[in-house]
Structures are given as C-alpha cells and as structure tokens.
Design a protein around this motif. Structure first.
Motif, PDB file in Angstrom:
ATOM      1  N   ASN A  45       1.786  -2.902   0.473  1.00 46.05           N
ATOM      2  CA  ASN A  45       2.782  -1.804   1.400  1.00 46.05           C
ATOM      3  C   ASN A  45       3.581  -3.036   2.196  1.00 46.05           C
ATOM      4  OD1 ASN A  45       2.138   0.322   0.083  1.00 46.05           O
ATOM      5  ND2 ASN A  45       0.746   1.023   1.832  1.00 46.05           N
ATOM      6  N   ALA A  46       2.922  -3.858   2.589  1.00 45.88           N
ATOM      7  CA  ALA A  46       3.729  -4.832   3.608  1.00 45.88           C
ATOM      8  C   ALA A  46       4.709  -5.559   2.819  1.00 45.88           C
ATOM      9  CB  ALA A  46       2.556  -5.882   4.218  1.00 45.88           C
ATOM     10  N   ALA A  49       7.481  -3.588   2.540  1.00 45.10           N
ATOM     11  CA  ALA A  49       8.257  -3.540   3.613  1.00 45.10           C
ATOM     12  C   ALA A  49       9.320  -4.684   3.833  1.00 45.10           C
ATOM     13  CB  ALA A  49       7.517  -3.030   4.686  1.00 45.10           C
ATOM     14  N   LYS A  52      12.016  -4.351   1.278  1.00 46.68           N
ATOM     15  CA  LYS A  52      13.169  -3.284   1.813  1.00 46.68           C
ATOM     16  C   LYS A  52      13.909  -3.746   3.082  1.00 46.68           C
ATOM     17  CE  LYS A  52      10.325   0.683   0.581  1.00 46.68           C
ATOM     18  NZ  LYS A  52       9.218   1.657   1.211  1.00 46.68           N
ATOM     19  N   ASP A  87       3.074  -6.997   9.186  1.00 47.26           N
ATOM     20  CA  ASP A  87       4.410  -7.404   8.577  1.00 47.26           C
ATOM     21  C   ASP A  87       5.600  -7.558   9.367  1.00 47.26           C
ATOM     22  OD1 ASP A  87       5.876  -5.021   8.023  1.00 47.26           O
ATOM     23  OD2 ASP A  87       4.153  -4.479   7.164  1.00 47.26           O
ATOM     24  N   MET A  92       8.656   1.640  10.601  1.00 49.49           N
ATOM     25  CA  MET A  92       8.836   2.851  10.611  1.00 49.49           C
ATOM     26  C   MET A  92       9.050   3.599  11.829  1.00 49.49           C
ATOM     27  SD  MET A  92       5.660   4.168   7.983  1.00 49.49           S
ATOM     28  CE  MET A  92       4.367   2.966   8.403  1.00 49.49           C
ATOM     29  N   HIS A 100       5.084   9.876   6.318  1.00 46.52           N
ATOM     30  CA  HIS A 100       4.499   8.918   5.221  1.00 46.52           C
ATOM     31  C   HIS A 100       3.152   8.891   5.385  1.00 46.52           C
ATOM     32  CE1 HIS A 100       8.543   6.960   4.717  1.00 46.52           C
ATOM     33  NE2 HIS A 100       8.448   8.214   4.021  1.00 46.52           N
ATOM     34  N   LEU A 101       2.342   8.849   6.608  1.00 45.26           N
ATOM     35  CA  LEU A 101       1.011   8.765   6.959  1.00 45.26           C
ATOM     36  C   LEU A 101       0.199  10.150   7.214  1.00 45.26           C
ATOM     37  CD1 LEU A 101       1.160   5.474   8.721  1.00 45.26           C
ATOM     38  CD2 LEU A 101       1.401   5.599   6.376  1.00 45.26           C
ATOM     39  N   GLY A 133      -2.792   3.872  -2.142  1.00 48.73           N
ATOM     40  CA  GLY A 133      -2.131   3.153  -1.325  1.00 48.73           C
ATOM     41  C   GLY A 133      -2.630   3.028   0.351  1.00 48.73           C
ATOM     42  N   PHE A 134      -2.027   3.664   1.345  1.00 51.60           N
ATOM     43  CA  PHE A 134      -2.620   3.233   2.517  1.00 51.60           C
ATOM     44  C   PHE A 134      -3.811   3.935   2.704  1.00 51.60           C
ATOM     45  CE2 PHE A 134      -2.500   5.506   6.786  1.00 51.60           C
ATOM     46  CZ  PHE A 134      -2.386   4.478   7.499  1.00 51.60           C
ATOM     47  N   THR A 181       5.032  -3.464  11.140  1.00 52.02           N
ATOM     48  CA  THR A 181       3.798  -2.741  11.154  1.00 52.02           C
ATOM     49  C   THR A 181       2.782  -3.734  11.253  1.00 52.02           C
ATOM     50  OG1 THR A 181       5.162  -1.171   9.788  1.00 52.02           O
ATOM     51  CG2 THR A 181       2.673  -0.992   9.949  1.00 52.02           C
ATOM     52  N   HIS A 266       0.005   0.156  -8.312  1.00 53.53           N
ATOM     53  CA  HIS A 266      -0.805   0.858  -7.499  1.00 53.53           C
ATOM     54  C   HIS A 266      -2.131   1.532  -8.341  1.00 53.53           C
ATOM     55  CE1 HIS A 266       0.687   0.410  -3.369  1.00 53.53           C
ATOM     56  NE2 HIS A 266       1.946   0.700  -4.055  1.00 53.53           N
TER      57      HIS A 266
HETATM   58  P1  ADP Z   1       3.238   4.499  -1.746  1.00 48.10           P
HETATM   59  O1  ADP Z   1       2.970   3.002  -1.238  1.00 48.10           O
HETATM   60  O2  ADP Z   1       2.440   4.736  -3.128  1.00 48.10           O
HETATM   61  O3  ADP Z   1       4.485   5.256  -1.426  1.00 48.10           O
HETATM   62  P2  ADP Z   1       1.216   4.841   0.652  1.00 48.10           P
HETATM   63  O4  ADP Z   1       0.247   5.887   0.937  1.00 48.10           O
HETATM   64  O5  ADP Z   1       0.681   3.344   0.469  1.00 48.10           O
HETATM   65  O6  ADP Z   1       2.041   5.447  -0.841  1.00 48.10           O
HETATM   66  O7  ADP Z   1       2.361   4.713   1.737  1.00 48.10           O
HETATM   67  C1  ADP Z   1       3.364   5.636   1.910  1.00 48.10           C
HETATM   68  C2  ADP Z   1       4.369   5.548   2.384  1.00 48.10           C
HETATM   69  O8  ADP Z   1       4.413   4.826   3.992  1.00 48.10           O
HETATM   70  C3  ADP Z   1       4.983   3.932   1.869  1.00 48.10           C
HETATM   71  O9  ADP Z   1       6.064   4.525   0.726  1.00 48.10           O
HETATM   72  C4  ADP Z   1       6.081   3.565   2.860  1.00 48.10           C
HETATM   73  O10 ADP Z   1       7.203   4.378   3.209  1.00 48.10           O
HETATM   74  C5  ADP Z   1       5.229   3.645   4.160  1.00 48.10           C
HETATM   75  N1  ADP Z   1       4.532   2.733   4.624  1.00 48.10           N
HETATM   76  C6  ADP Z   1       3.226   2.220   4.276  1.00 48.10           C
HETATM   77  N2  ADP Z   1       2.887   0.926   4.765  1.00 48.10           N
HETATM   78  C7  ADP Z   1       3.946   0.529   5.318  1.00 48.10           C
HETATM   79  C8  ADP Z   1       4.345  -0.638   6.173  1.00 48.10           C
HETATM   80  N3  ADP Z   1       3.576  -1.800   5.955  1.00 48.10           N
HETATM   81  N4  ADP Z   1       5.635  -0.567   6.229  1.00 48.10           N
HETATM   82  C9  ADP Z   1       6.644   0.333   6.260  1.00 48.10           C
HETATM   83  N5  ADP Z   1       6.400   1.433   5.560  1.00 48.10           N
HETATM   84  C10 ADP Z   1       4.994   1.531   5.079  1.00 48.10           C
END
Ligand code: ADP
Length: 638
Positions: A45-46, A49, A52, A87, A92, A100-101, A133-134, A181, A266
């Motif tokens: 994820n980092a 980011a 992006k 990172d 966000m 997202h979370l 993921g997260f 983040t 993933h």
């Molecule tokens: P996925 O990565 O499969 O989309 P996750 O649950 O891991 O699913 O994350 C969900 C969303 O949260 C990501 O798509 C992203 O938009 C955001 N996200 C997670 N970690 C980060 C991060 N370190 N920096 C920025 N956005 C993040």
C-alpha cells in the motif's frame, strides 16, 4: 454513526461496514498461519501511495512539497511493542480515510463473505484470492493507528484514524507536517516477535525486496570494538528497491517473481506461472504477466475493473489498465512498462491508441503462448489452470477471432470416453478418431448426465465413436463460433439427418432403406397427426434403445442457447424439430399394427412427448401427456 462524548470537537466514532466486520473477524482466525503477510500488504500500500504521488506530480509538481525523495520507513519500538510503516506518498484526506479504511469497495463482497465457511484452512484460501490489504494489520495488532495527510493540503488537514478492529473506528482531524501516511501497529502481546529489527529486515527481504522504492530502517547497533565509541544507528535501505521487471531474467530468482506477484495482486498464493519479456524494436516494452493459481471470487463479473498496471518509462501511470488484454484474459495479473506512450496518457487516450492496440495484440499472444506451452509441457498444471479459468477462455472463442485457432487448441472437454471432467483437447479427440470418421461429434445438454443419457448417443455408443459432452452454460454460445477444427467439422449430434459418412456400413444403409419402405405408410400417418409440431417424420438408425427422438434442423439455434435466451425473455426464432423413429423398437412395430385410431394417436403423442423429455425440454401440455400415458397403462392391465 455515533459521536463519542470525550473526543475532540472534530472527532467522531464510526462503525465499520458490515462486510469489514466479517472480514476482520474471519481474517484474524483464518490467516493466523500466514500472519507475517501483514508487512507485505502494508508495504505494498505504501509503495502504491508513492507511485500515485509520482504520477500526480507529473502534472502538479507542487505535490512534492519540496521533497521528491520517495521512500518508505520501517520503525519499531520494543518497549512500546509497536511497528510503524511510514510513506511519503499521496496520503489521504479525511473523506478518503473514511471511505477506504472503513469499507470494502469491491463489488460482490457480501456474496463472497457468505461463501466463507468458518473452516480456517478453506477460508484462508478464499481470503487469499480476495486480497485483505490494509485490514491484515489486525492479524498481529490489537490496535491500529493511522496518521495521514494528503499531498498538497496544509498541515492542519492531517487525519488520525484509530481502531481496535472490533466494529468501529475513531477519526479526527489533526496537525501533521509530514505528507503521506504512517501506520502504527500496536502489536498483540503474543506477536511481540515482530518488534524486532532482524525479524522485520528478513521479512522485507523475503516479501518486498523488489518494490520500486527503498525501505529504510535504522541500522542495528553493533557492539563497539575495543577502544572505539559505540556507533549511532544510521538510516539504511534494507531492500534492493529496483523494480523487478527492469532486471534481467538471470538476476531474478523464482522466489523474487513469486513475491512480486503477491505485491501486485494481494493474492497470497503463489502464481501458477509467469512470462517476463523485454521487447525492443518497433514496439519497446517490458511485460511481466502472471497466471494466478486460483480464480478470484468475482471472475464471472465482467464489469469489475481489472487489468494490468501501466508504467511509462518506469513511472507508474495507472492500475487496472484494461486496454492491454482482451476481457477473456481478465484473470491475468501483471505490469506493462513501455516507452511508446507519453507520460500524460489517460484512460481515454488508451481507448483509441494504435500503439495500445499493438501492445494488446503482443501481450495477448504472450499469454496464449504461455498457456500453450504449459499445456504441452505440464498437462497437470494446465489442467488445474483449465479447471479454474476454462470458462473464460471459452469466451475468447467468440470474442477473439484472430486467435481462435490457438484458443481452440487450449479448450478441454468432457467426452463419452471419460467422466464429467473436462480434460480432453480437440487434438486428443482427433488423434482418437475412427479411421473413416471425418467429423468431431458433440452434444450440448443441460447437464453432463443429461448429455450422456440422451437417445442421440445410442448409435455413437454402439459404434464406439467418442462424443464431446458440452454442458456449461457458455458452451452453446461458444460452439456456435467453432464450426471447424483443423479442417474437421464440429457436428451437433442432435441436429440434422444423421450422416455417419464412411463409418456407416453398407449393411446399415441397406437396412435403413428397407425400414423406410416397411414404414412408409406409418411415417405418413404420423406426419399428418403431428403436422403442427414437427417439420418431418422419418425412420432412423441413430437409436438402439429408445423408440424415438427429436432432431433439430441442421441450421437451428443450439438447444441450450435457445433455453437460455427464452429464460432471459428474448425472442427465439420459431423452428420445428424432426421426429425420428427407431424401426427396430417393438413400440414402433406395435404402432404400425395399431388398428384403433384413438390408441394410435395416444401412443404417437406419448412417444413424441417422451422424445421431448429426453432432450430435457419442457412439455407444453404435461397434463395431457400424463393422461395419455395413464390410459395406455390401464389398457396394459386389462
Ligand atoms: P487495496 O490496496 O486492495 O485497495 P486496502 O484495504 O489495502 O485495499 O486499502 C484500501 C485503500 O486505502 C487503498 O486502495 C488506498 O486508497 C488506501 N490506502 C491504504 N494504505 C494507504 C497508504 N499508505 N497511503 C495512501 N492510501 C492508502
């Protein structure tokens, strides 16, 4: 939503989406034996980011906030029992964090959750394909805090998110100078092994060596040599930090390929295979394409966005660039990195770009060649691919005419030579054809059992001719695009007059002619009775056990397709079948001798309806059929 009293003015406590709660609960139990993957997921994820940010900064340099040195930090605190992943990527906003979370954006998630069984081994496989993921942070942490700020916003726009993973999370706006983040994992007591420099290093090496950004840790304190001062720990990169696909194949180990796959997909199972290629010349690109071992839960949803990760000159441009492969190869994961597109390419441009078309043609060929090679060299592996993805490969037969021949060779069928497993290729079939056989025979039925027991099979069983048994929903549609294979016609055995060509013995032909003569009057009489229902009535040699069967016109729509279209309420062209009778069957002889008109009619109609039933058709007047049958049964007992 409920605001909790003792939080700051801008703080609120929100509930997780139901699916998140379910996922958290199941994940913690079923992923226990894979718990170390949390680090890979958070570093992925980092890394995304950072990618992006680099992409957005192409058109807005200010997003770098004077710090273009993109990296990921990994810290730990043994005393506090925490691990922190930081990172300096895109970050966000408060809204992003909530979206997202706290939710799962994948469509079909609820359905996916309902498939989980509570059996941790089975579920961990499913969750692996789903991608956690997260949320995987909660496998090892009993509390997770996120501090983040979106690049380009001011320091007052920082966000602090916190949750114990038990149904709700708290979110508040805070001051944060650093862009990007930080994720702080408060480890469970029993997971304190992760708050250790050597352990974290080895995990990064194992799982994240070849992401594109450096992962920085403080060096481990070394015991000072005699007379020297203890050195202060320094920042150092602990991974290779070179994008894997830019290395040459000889520098990359199998394990590197596998862990890179897990980063981009993933998925936490190993891929089935991959193809890594660098091409220079008219086109200039590198591709790394993976075939997963298991189908994702939403494979059949053609709407779900998916595709390759697109890089232009090593700069990440977009995820899910679907223009680089046809839809029927939507299960392929991977990246394409090219010099032939400009850095400011958009999705719109991709849709109508000649270079993209050429890349798509080349990448499609790569995937098909990889599969062809696998089928040739490792039949067992290919079989496991087919069992997972065969259905979508079938879509290709109708959708990718330019690769139809290659695709046809990749198909696997169930046949009368085996059970319902789809494991016979058209090449296998052709190699087993009888000497004088010139067609590939198939039946398309609602189920395998229905196909096998169809009256149309009788002559083929008698003569030992293999028949493909098609019973997947998509088969009828697919086969309508596959009329030939290497010069051999594919013949539906339920359609048209049976012509076994050379296989038919002279003797059979003679018998057939005799039967036609003997039963000429009967055929005429039946034809008059069934005028509205059938196109033709004739004697046949295709039956051995059944008295009669229905045969569709040679150019009629496939019966299975017809049913699917009818079920979908779509208009289906009217067509009448032919009614064929078995001259060897005692019921046909009885019909021929029947003097009583009423009984003749009843028996004929019962035979006709039976033939429809044997084809898996619905009767138009089932009550009338039952009445007639009962009348005949009563006659029997007289
Ligand atoms: P996925 O990565 O499969 O989309 P996750 O649950 O891991 O699913 O994350 C969900 C969303 O949260 C990501 O798509 C992203 O938009 C955001 N996200 C997670 N970690 C980060 C991060 N370190 N920096 C920025 N956005 C993040």
């Amino acid at each position: 939503m409920s605001a909790t009293e003792n939080l700051g003015a801008n703080a609120e406590t929100l509930g997780f989406q139901t699916e998140v709660k379910q996922l958290l609960h199941l994940m913690i139990h079923s992923l226990y034996s894979n718990k170390e993957i949390f680090l890979r997921e958070l570093i992925s994820n980092a890394s995304d980011a950072e990618d992006k940010l680099r992409f957005e900064a192409l058109s807005n340099d200010a997003l770098y906030e004077n710090d273009g040195d993109l990296k990921i930090r990994l810290d730990f605190d043994k005393d506090a029992n925490t691990v922190t992943i930081t990172d300096n990527g895109i970050g966000m906003t408060r809204e992003d964090v909530i979206n997202h979370l706290g939710t799962i954006a994948k469509s079909g998630t609820a359905e996916f959750m309902s498939k989980l069984t509570g059996d941790s081994k089975q579920d961990s496989q499913l969750i692996g394909q789903f991608g956690v993921g997260f949320y995987s942070a909660f496998i090892v942490a009993n509390k997770v805090e996120v501090f983040t700020r979106r690049a380009g916003t001011d320091a007052a726009q920082g966000v602090h998110w916190s949750s114990e993973g038990e149904g709700e999370f708290t979110i508040e706006t805070v001051e944060r100078t650093a862009r990007g983040t930080s994720i702080v994992l408060h480890l469970k007591e029993e997971e304190s092994e992760f708050a250790d420099g050597w352990r974290l290093r080895s995990l990064v090496k194992k799982y994240s060596d070849h992401i594109s950004f450096p992962v920085i840790m403080k060096s481990e304190p070394m015991p000072a040599a005699e007379g020297e001062e203890q050195k202060e720990p320094e920042d150092e990169a602990i991974n290779e930090a070179t994008a894997l696909w830019t290395l040459s194949k000889s520098e990359i180990s199998e394990d590197d390929y596998k862990s890179f796959y897990k980063h981009i997909s993933h998925d936490f199972q190993d891929p089935l295979t991959w193809a890594h290629n660098r091409v220079e010349g008219k086109l200039d690109y590198t591709s790394l394409l993976y075939i997963p071992a298991k189908a994702p839960f939403d494979l059949y949803n053609r709407e779900v966005p998916r595709g390759l990760k697109l890089y232009v000159q090593r700069v990440f441009i977009m995820d899910e660039a679907e223009q680089f492969l046809p839809l029927y190869l939507r299960f392929v994961k991977g990246i394409v990195d090219t010099r032939d597109l400009s850095l400011n390419v958009s999705r719109e441009i991709l849709q109508s770009d000649k270079t993209v078309d050429s890349l798509r043609t080349a990448l499609t060929k790569r995937v098909l060649d990889t599969l062809t090679k696998m089928a040739k060299n490792d039949a067992e592996k290919y079989q496991s691919f087919w069992d997972e993805f065969g259905q979508v490969i079938k879509e290709g037969i109708g959708e990718d005419l330019s690769n139809k021949e290659k695709l046809a060779k990749l198909l696997r069928f169930a046949t009368t030579n085996g059970d319902s497993a789809q494991n016979v290729s058209l090449d296998d079939y052709v190699s087993r054809m009888q000497e004088s056989q010139d067609k590939i025979y198939y039946i398309s039925a609602e189920s395998h059992a229905a196909g096998i027991s169809s009256p149309h099979m009788e002559i083929f069983r008698k003569k030992g001719i293999e028949v493909l048994v098609l019973s997947d929903r998509i088969d009828g549609w697919m086969i309508s695009y596959l009329s030939d294979f290497e010069g051999k016609h594919l013949q539906d055995i339920t359609k048209g007059e049976l012509d076994l060509g050379e296989i038919e013995a002279e003797e059979d032909k003679k018998q057939q002619e005799e039967a036609n003569k003997t039963y000429e009057a009967l055929v005429k009489q039946i034809k008059e009775l069934l005028e509205d229902k059938v196109d033709e009535v004739r004697m046949t040699n295709r039956l051995t056990d059944s008295p009669a069967c229905l045969v569709a016109g040679a150019h009629d729509m496939d019966a299975q397709m017809k049913k699917i279209m009818e079920a979908a309420g779509q208009p289906v062209p009217e067509s009448k079948p032919s009614f064929e009778l078995n001259p060897e069957h005692p019921l046909v002889a009885q019909l021929n001798n029947e003097q009583d008109d009423e009984r003749f009619n009843d028996l004929t109609l019962v035979l006709f309806d039976q033939a429809a039933l044997a084809m898996g058709d619905q009767l138009k007047e089932p009550g009338a059929f039952v009445n007639r049958l009962n009348k005949l049964l009563l006659d029997l007992s007289k």
